[in-house]
Motif scaffolding. Structure first.
Motif, PDB file in Angstrom:
ATOM      1  N   LYS A  46       0.808  -1.213   0.000  1.00 15.25           N
ATOM      2  CA  LYS A  46       0.000   0.000   0.000  1.00 15.25           C
ATOM      3  C   LYS A  46       0.846   1.269   0.000  1.00 15.25           C
ATOM      4  CE  LYS A  46      -3.942  -2.180   2.309  1.00 15.25           C
ATOM      5  NZ  LYS A  46      -4.854  -2.145   3.478  1.00 15.25           N
ATOM      6  N   ASN A  47       2.075   1.183   0.480  1.00 13.99           N
ATOM      7  CA  ASN A  47       2.951   2.346   0.523  1.00 13.99           C
ATOM      8  C   ASN A  47       3.734   2.407  -0.778  1.00 13.99           C
ATOM      9  OD1 ASN A  47       5.249   4.072   0.981  1.00 13.99           O
ATOM     10  ND2 ASN A  47       4.777   3.996   3.166  1.00 13.99           N
ATOM     11  N   LEU A  48       3.347   3.318  -1.675  1.00 10.22           N
ATOM     12  CA  LEU A  48       3.955   3.360  -3.001  1.00 10.22           C
ATOM     13  C   LEU A  48       5.421   3.762  -2.947  1.00 10.22           C
ATOM     14  CD1 LEU A  48       1.033   4.949  -5.042  1.00 10.22           C
ATOM     15  CD2 LEU A  48       1.718   2.554  -4.927  1.00 10.22           C
ATOM     16  N   GLU A  49       5.803   4.602  -1.992  1.00  4.70           N
ATOM     17  CA  GLU A  49       7.204   5.004  -1.892  1.00  4.70           C
ATOM     18  C   GLU A  49       8.077   3.810  -1.512  1.00  4.70           C
ATOM     19  OE1 GLU A  49       9.421   8.092   0.950  1.00  4.70           O
ATOM     20  OE2 GLU A  49       8.299   9.067  -0.664  1.00  4.70           O
ATOM     21  N   LEU A  50       7.583   2.989  -0.575  1.00  7.61           N
ATOM     22  CA  LEU A  50       8.331   1.795  -0.196  1.00  7.61           C
ATOM     23  C   LEU A  50       8.378   0.801  -1.352  1.00  7.61           C
ATOM     24  CD1 LEU A  50       7.137   1.143   3.470  1.00  7.61           C
ATOM     25  CD2 LEU A  50       9.339   2.050   2.701  1.00  7.61           C
ATOM     26  N   ALA A  51       7.304   0.717  -2.119  1.00 12.37           N
ATOM     27  CA  ALA A  51       7.281  -0.177  -3.279  1.00 12.37           C
ATOM     28  C   ALA A  51       8.292   0.279  -4.321  1.00 12.37           C
ATOM     29  CB  ALA A  51       5.875  -0.221  -3.874  1.00 12.37           C
ATOM     30  N   ARG A  52       8.379   1.599  -4.539  1.00 13.63           N
ATOM     31  CA  ARG A  52       9.375   2.112  -5.492  1.00 13.63           C
ATOM     32  C   ARG A  52      10.790   1.858  -4.979  1.00 13.63           C
ATOM     33  NH1 ARG A  52       5.572   6.633  -5.943  1.00 13.63           N
ATOM     34  NH2 ARG A  52       6.869   7.875  -4.546  1.00 13.63           N
ATOM     35  N   ALA A  53      10.976   1.965  -3.662  1.00 16.65           N
ATOM     36  CA  ALA A  53      12.292   1.684  -3.086  1.00 16.65           C
ATOM     37  C   ALA A  53      12.654   0.214  -3.281  1.00 16.65           C
ATOM     38  CB  ALA A  53      12.302   2.039  -1.598  1.00 16.65           C
ATOM     39  N   ARG A  54      11.664  -0.662  -3.160  1.00 20.28           N
ATOM     40  CA  ARG A  54      11.911  -2.087  -3.387  1.00 20.28           C
ATOM     41  C   ARG A  54      12.379  -2.315  -4.817  1.00 20.28           C
ATOM     42  NH1 ARG A  54       7.157  -3.695  -2.275  1.00 20.28           N
ATOM     43  NH2 ARG A  54       7.530  -3.872  -0.035  1.00 20.28           N
ATOM     44  N   LEU A  55      11.729  -1.640  -5.748  1.00 20.79           N
ATOM     45  CA  LEU A  55      12.140  -1.766  -7.143  1.00 20.79           C
ATOM     46  C   LEU A  55      13.537  -1.192  -7.348  1.00 20.79           C
ATOM     47  CD1 LEU A  55      10.206  -1.259 -10.368  1.00 20.79           C
ATOM     48  CD2 LEU A  55      12.223   0.127  -9.990  1.00 20.79           C
ATOM     49  N   GLY A  56      13.811  -0.041  -6.751  1.00 21.03           N
ATOM     50  CA  GLY A  56      15.121   0.586  -6.890  1.00 21.03           C
ATOM     51  C   GLY A  56      16.233  -0.289  -6.366  1.00 21.03           C
ATOM     52  N   ARG A  57      16.005  -0.898  -5.208  1.00 24.00           N
ATOM     53  CA  ARG A  57      17.029  -1.783  -4.644  1.00 24.00           C
ATOM     54  C   ARG A  57      17.248  -3.000  -5.538  1.00 24.00           C
ATOM     55  NH1 ARG A  57      14.438  -0.206   0.212  1.00 24.00           N
ATOM     56  NH2 ARG A  57      13.175  -2.101   0.234  1.00 24.00           N
ATOM     57  N   THR A  58      16.151  -3.511  -6.121  1.00 28.19           N
ATOM     58  CA  THR A  58      16.282  -4.635  -7.044  1.00 28.19           C
ATOM     59  C   THR A  58      17.092  -4.224  -8.268  1.00 28.19           C
ATOM     60  OG1 THR A  58      14.138  -5.521  -6.330  1.00 28.19           O
ATOM     61  CG2 THR A  58      15.014  -6.326  -8.422  1.00 28.19           C
ATOM     62  N   ALA A  59      16.858  -3.000  -8.748  1.00 24.35           N
ATOM     63  CA  ALA A  59      17.614  -2.500  -9.899  1.00 24.35           C
ATOM     64  C   ALA A  59      19.095  -2.347  -9.562  1.00 24.35           C
ATOM     65  CB  ALA A  59      17.028  -1.174 -10.359  1.00 24.35           C
ATOM     66  N   LEU A  60      19.394  -1.943  -8.336  1.00 28.12           N
ATOM     67  CA  LEU A  60      20.786  -1.795  -7.924  1.00 28.12           C
ATOM     68  C   LEU A  60      21.512  -3.140  -7.898  1.00 28.12           C
ATOM     69  CD1 LEU A  60      20.327   0.783  -5.020  1.00 28.12           C
ATOM     70  CD2 LEU A  60      21.703   1.157  -7.084  1.00 28.12           C
ATOM     71  N   GLU A  61      20.757  -4.212  -7.659  1.00 30.75           N
ATOM     72  CA  GLU A  61      21.355  -5.536  -7.525  1.00 30.75           C
ATOM     73  C   GLU A  61      21.317  -6.349  -8.813  1.00 30.75           C
ATOM     74  OE1 GLU A  61      18.955  -7.120  -4.438  1.00 30.75           O
ATOM     75  OE2 GLU A  61      19.791  -5.820  -2.863  1.00 30.75           O
ATOM     76  N   THR A  62      20.636  -5.841  -9.836  1.00 28.45           N
ATOM     77  CA  THR A  62      20.443  -6.591 -11.075  1.00 28.45           C
ATOM     78  C   THR A  62      21.356  -6.060 -12.178  1.00 28.45           C
ATOM     79  OG1 THR A  62      18.108  -6.943 -10.493  1.00 28.45           O
ATOM     80  CG2 THR A  62      18.746  -7.329 -12.795  1.00 28.45           C
ATOM     81  N   PRO A  63      22.116  -6.918 -12.836  1.00 31.12           N
ATOM     82  CA  PRO A  63      22.962  -6.445 -13.940  1.00 31.12           C
ATOM     83  C   PRO A  63      22.105  -5.840 -15.053  1.00 31.12           C
ATOM     84  CG  PRO A  63      23.609  -8.656 -13.257  1.00 31.12           C
ATOM     85  CD  PRO A  63      22.317  -8.350 -12.554  1.00 31.12           C
ATOM     86  N   PRO A  64      22.379  -4.599 -15.456  1.00 33.52           N
ATOM     87  CA  PRO A  64      21.574  -3.947 -16.495  1.00 33.52           C
ATOM     88  C   PRO A  64      22.006  -4.389 -17.888  1.00 33.52           C
ATOM     89  CG  PRO A  64      23.272  -2.456 -15.747  1.00 33.52           C
ATOM     90  CD  PRO A  64      23.403  -3.698 -14.899  1.00 33.52           C
ATOM     91  N   LEU A  65      21.238  -3.996 -18.881  1.00 31.44           N
ATOM     92  CA  LEU A  65      21.567  -4.323 -20.268  1.00 31.44           C
ATOM     93  C   LEU A  65      22.610  -3.372 -20.844  1.00 31.44           C
ATOM     94  CD1 LEU A  65      17.991  -5.059 -21.677  1.00 31.44           C
ATOM     95  CD2 LEU A  65      19.680  -6.686 -20.782  1.00 31.44           C
ATOM     96  N   ALA A  66      22.720  -2.171 -20.276  1.00 33.09           N
ATOM     97  CA  ALA A  66      23.669  -1.173 -20.770  1.00 33.09           C
ATOM     98  C   ALA A  66      24.330  -0.493 -19.578  1.00 33.09           C
ATOM     99  CB  ALA A  66      22.954  -0.147 -21.651  1.00 33.09           C
ATOM    100  N   THR A  67      25.349   0.306 -19.839  1.00 29.84           N
ATOM    101  CA  THR A  67      26.090   0.976 -18.776  1.00 29.84           C
ATOM    102  C   THR A  67      25.586   2.405 -18.584  1.00 29.84           C
ATOM    103  OG1 THR A  67      27.772   1.876 -20.264  1.00 29.84           O
ATOM    104  CG2 THR A  67      28.128  -0.366 -19.399  1.00 29.84           C
TER     105      THR A  67
END
Length: 204
Positions: free
Chosen positions: A18-39
């Motif tokens: 229900k807390n959208l800011e915490l949900a966005r933070a969850r996504l952000g942390r996942t992005a920090l830990e996931t190898p991206p397709l580009a630099t």
């Protein structure tokens, strides 16, 4: 390429809880830990190719991004202490395609994560033109039609919305493929002629 499955997973991360800011933070942390397709270097090079200006314009401009660690939504402007290049880089750091961008000692992901248009930021304007690639975001607060309805009800503003039509969507099969830009631009040009009168009426 950001596949439809990846988009669905991205949406699930944002809309979870229900807390959208915490949900966005969850996504952000996942992005920090996931190898991206580009630099990040490739992201900045792309930004500089399309927007080779580091100085902010004289007119008020807001550039949106989301803090990858806290989930905080921020609208950068000329008084934010960052260059226009940095702000646009932060705003274009789409999770899993690019790494969260480093700007001002913080890590940022695309402002799209909150909304495709963030139209509610235009709340002090009386004539508003919304250009968005899509109408629906990943949460009710991000859906452009809801933002526009709230704007009209709260401020009485005149609002015109323009979304990519079926012709544009048909040729834009991979938004991350620069080879498609000419075809997408041509389709957008054809759509522009269909909405020109409506936009002209808005501007009076």
């Amino acid at each position: 390429m950001l596949t439809s499955q990846a988009m669905a997973e991205l949406g699930a991360l944002i809309s979870s809880g229900k807390n959208l800011e915490l949900a966005r933070a969850r996504l952000g942390r996942t992005a920090l830990e996931t190898p991206p397709l580009a630099t990040e270097e490739e992201l900045r090079a792309g930004v500089l190719a399309l927007c080779p200006f580091s100085d902010w314009p004289a007119q008020r401009l807001l550039v949106t991004a989301v803090d990858a660690e806290s989930g905080e939504f921020v609208a950068f402007d000329a008084n934010s202490g960052v260059s226009l290049t940095d702000a646009v880089t932060a705003s274009c750091a789409l999770p899993f395609v690019y790494p969260p961008a480093q700007v001002g000692g913080r890590r940022w992901v695309d402002g799209f994560i909150r909304s495709p248009a963030n139209a509610d930021l235009a709340g002090k304007c009386q004539r508003i033109l919304v250009l968005a690639p899509m109408a629906e975001g990943f949460s009710p607060i991000g859906n452009v039609p809801e933002q526009v309805s709230e704007l009209r009800a709260r401020t009485g503003a005149s609002v015109v919305t323009v979304f990519a039509d079926e012709t544009v969507e048909a040729v834009n099969t991979n938004p991350m493929d620069p080879a498609l830009l000419p075809a997408v631009a041509e389709a957008g040009y054809r759509q522009a002629s269909a909405v020109a009168a409506q936009v002209a009426e808005l501007w009076g």
